[in-house]
Design an enzyme around this catalytic site. Structure first.
Site, short mmCIF file in Angstrom:
data_model
loop_
_atom_site.label_atom_id
_atom_site.label_comp_id
_atom_site.label_asym_id
_atom_site.label_seq_id
_atom_site.Cartn_x
_atom_site.Cartn_y
_atom_site.Cartn_z
N ILE A 83 0.66 -1.36 0.03
CA ILE A 83 -0.07 0.47 0.19
C ILE A 83 0.57 1.47 -0.09
CG2 ILE A 83 -0.46 0.57 2.57
CD1 ILE A 83 -2.93 0.86 -0.75
N ASP A 104 -9.28 -5.32 7.75
CA ASP A 104 -8.87 -5.24 6.63
C ASP A 104 -10.23 -5.09 5.06
OD1 ASP A 104 -7.08 -5.90 3.85
OD2 ASP A 104 -5.60 -5.58 5.11
N TYR A 139 12.27 1.96 12.89
CA TYR A 139 10.95 3.42 12.46
C TYR A 139 11.89 4.46 12.98
CZ TYR A 139 8.96 -0.17 11.05
OH TYR A 139 8.41 -1.75 10.38
N LYS A 186 -5.64 2.84 7.19
CA LYS A 186 -6.93 2.09 8.02
C LYS A 186 -7.34 0.50 7.94
CE LYS A 186 -7.82 1.44 3.55
NZ LYS A 186 -6.97 1.07 3.47
N HIS A 223 -0.40 0.35 14.40
CA HIS A 223 -0.23 1.20 13.81
C HIS A 223 -0.48 2.40 15.25
CE1 HIS A 223 -3.30 0.78 10.44
NE2 HIS A 223 -1.84 0.24 9.64
#
Length: 342
Positions: A29, A192, A72, A111, A93
Site C-alpha cells: 500500500i 482489512d 522506525y 485504515k 498502527h
C-alpha cells in the site's frame, strides 16, 4: 429524463502545497501511495523506515531515491520530514503512530485506524495534547465521487434515507502464515476489507444505535466472513465482508425519493448513479484519476490541512474515526474475535 448531478468540489491534487513524507512500513500500500503522490501532486516521499534497511532502500530506489532507515525511530527523528505515513498491519498502527506523534510528527495512518477503540482513543488524546495533525487514511472519504454523494445527502435529494448497503469481498489464495490469517497481526476480513462498508455506513448514517452481527471464523482464529446490520434511527446499514469470495463490492443508499448506486469497487474513484422513485436516472462525470491513483486525494487533503495549521479533518474527523473503531469493536465482540494481546 435526467437532471445534472452536483460537481465534485474536490480540488486538483496538483494545487495542494508540497510536503515531504516519510513512510513507515514500505509495503504494497505504501508503494501505491508513493506512486500516486509522485505522479499527481507536488509532494514527495523523501524517506522510508523499515525493520529491514534493505527493504527501505529498495522502496526508495523504486520511488526516485531518498533516505532509507533500518528502524522506525530513525525515520521519525528525520528533521526534514513534514509528515509520517504509517502503512503497516493494523496490529502495529498504535505503536508506530505513537512513536511518530511523540517525535512531533503529524501522522496519516492507514485504515483500520488501530486494532481497537482504546488504542484509537489514546492516539487521539496524544495528538490533541500535542497540537499535531492526525488523520485516518480512509482514502475513499477524500475522493471526488464521495463529495458528489455528500452534496446529494446534504441537499435532501434522496428524501429520508432508509437503507445503506455496502459489501467488500475478495478471494485470496494465501497460506496460513499470511497477515490476513494471522491473529497476531490483527488479521481477518473485518479490519482489512470490512472497514470500507462500515466507514461508508458511518459516512451516510453516523454512529449506529444498534448493531447485530454474525461471522464465520478461519482455522487460524480470525474472521473469514462477517455480516452486520447497523441501525441508526429507522435507517438500516447492511454491511458484509469476506476474504473467501470475490463479491460485487458495490454500495447503495436508498431513500424515500431516490437511490444512489456506486459500482464496484465502490471505494475507488467512480461515477455516481442517481435513480429517482419515478425512474429518472442521472450519472455524474467519470473520475479524472482512477484506481489506486486516487490515494493522492487523501495526501493532498492532508497537505492542505497541515499547511493551514489544522489538527483534524472536516471530511473524516477523529471523533468519527473513534466511533467507527467502537463499531468494529462491537462487531468483533459479537462474533467472538479477540486478538492475542487483548
Amino acid at each position: 429524463m435526467s437532471t445534472a448531478l452536483p460537481t465534485a468540489r474536490t480540488a486538483d491534487p496538483q494545487d495542494a502545497p508540497p510536503i515531504k513524507w516519510g513512510v513507515i512500513a514500505p509495503g504494497w500500500i505504501a508503494d501505491q501511495f508513493a506512486g500516486a503522490v509522485h505522479r499527481h501532486s507536488k509532494s514527495r516521499v523523501v524517506a522510508a523506515g523499515s525493520s529491514s534497511l534493505q527493504r527501505a532502500e529498495e522502496f526508495m530506489a523504486r520511488h526516485g531515491g531518498g533516505r532509507a532507515y533500518g528502524s522506525y525511530e530513525a525515520l521519525v527523528a528525520d528533521a526534514d520530514i513534514d509528515a509520517v505515513y504509517v502503512a503497516s498491519p493494523h496490529s502495529h498502527h498504535h505503536e508506530q503512530t505513537l512513536l511518530a506523534l511523540r517525535a512531533g510528527k503529524p501522522v496519516l495512518v492507514e485504515k483500520a485506524f488501530t486494532q481497537n477503540a482504546a488504542q484509537a482513543a489514546e492516539l487521539i488524546e496524544v495528538a490533541r495534547g500535542s497540537g499535531l495533525l492526525l488523520m485516518e487514511a480512509m482514502w475513499s472519504r477524500f475522493l471526488p465521487h464521495y463529495d458528489v454523494v455528500r452534496q446529494l445527502l446534504a441537499d435532501g435529494a434522496l428524501g429520508d434515507v432508509q437503507t445503506v448497503i455496502g459489501d467488500h469481498g475478495q478471494h485470496f489464495e494465501i497460506p496460513p502464515t499470511h497477515r490476513l490469517l494471522n491473529p497476531a497481526l490483527a488479521g481477518g476480513a473485518l479490519l482489512d476489507l470490512g472497514i470500507y462498508p462500515v466507514s461508508f455506513t458511518s459516512f451516510v448514517l453516523g454512529a449506529p444505535e444498534e448493531i447485530q452481527a454474525t461471522g464465520t471464523m478461519t482455522t487460524t482464529g480470525v474472521d473469514a466472513q462477517v455480516s452486520a446490520v447497523l441501525r441508526t434511527g429507522s435507517a438500516h446499514g447492511i454491511v458484509s465482508t469476506t476474504q473467501t469470495a470475490a463479491s460485487p463490492t458495490t454500495a447503495s443508499i436508498s431513500g424515500t425519493a431516490a437511490r444512489i448506486e456506486l459500482a464496484g469497487p465502490f471505494y475507488q474513484p467512480q461515477a455516481v448513479r442517481l435513480t429517482t422513485v419515478s425512474g429518472d436516472v442521472s450519472e455524474s462525470a467519470p473520475p479524472a484519476i482512477t484506481g489506486h491513483e486516487g490515494l493522492v486525494h487523501q495526501a493532498a487533503h492532508f497537505a492542505d490541512l497541515l499547511t493551514a495549521g489544522a489538527t483534524d479533518s472536516p471530511l473524516l474527523p477523529l471523533a468519527e474515526t473513534l466511533t467507527i473503531m467502537q463499531t468494529l469493536d462491537e462487531i468483533r465482540r459479537q462474533i467472538g474475535l479477540v486478538y492475542p494481546n487483548e
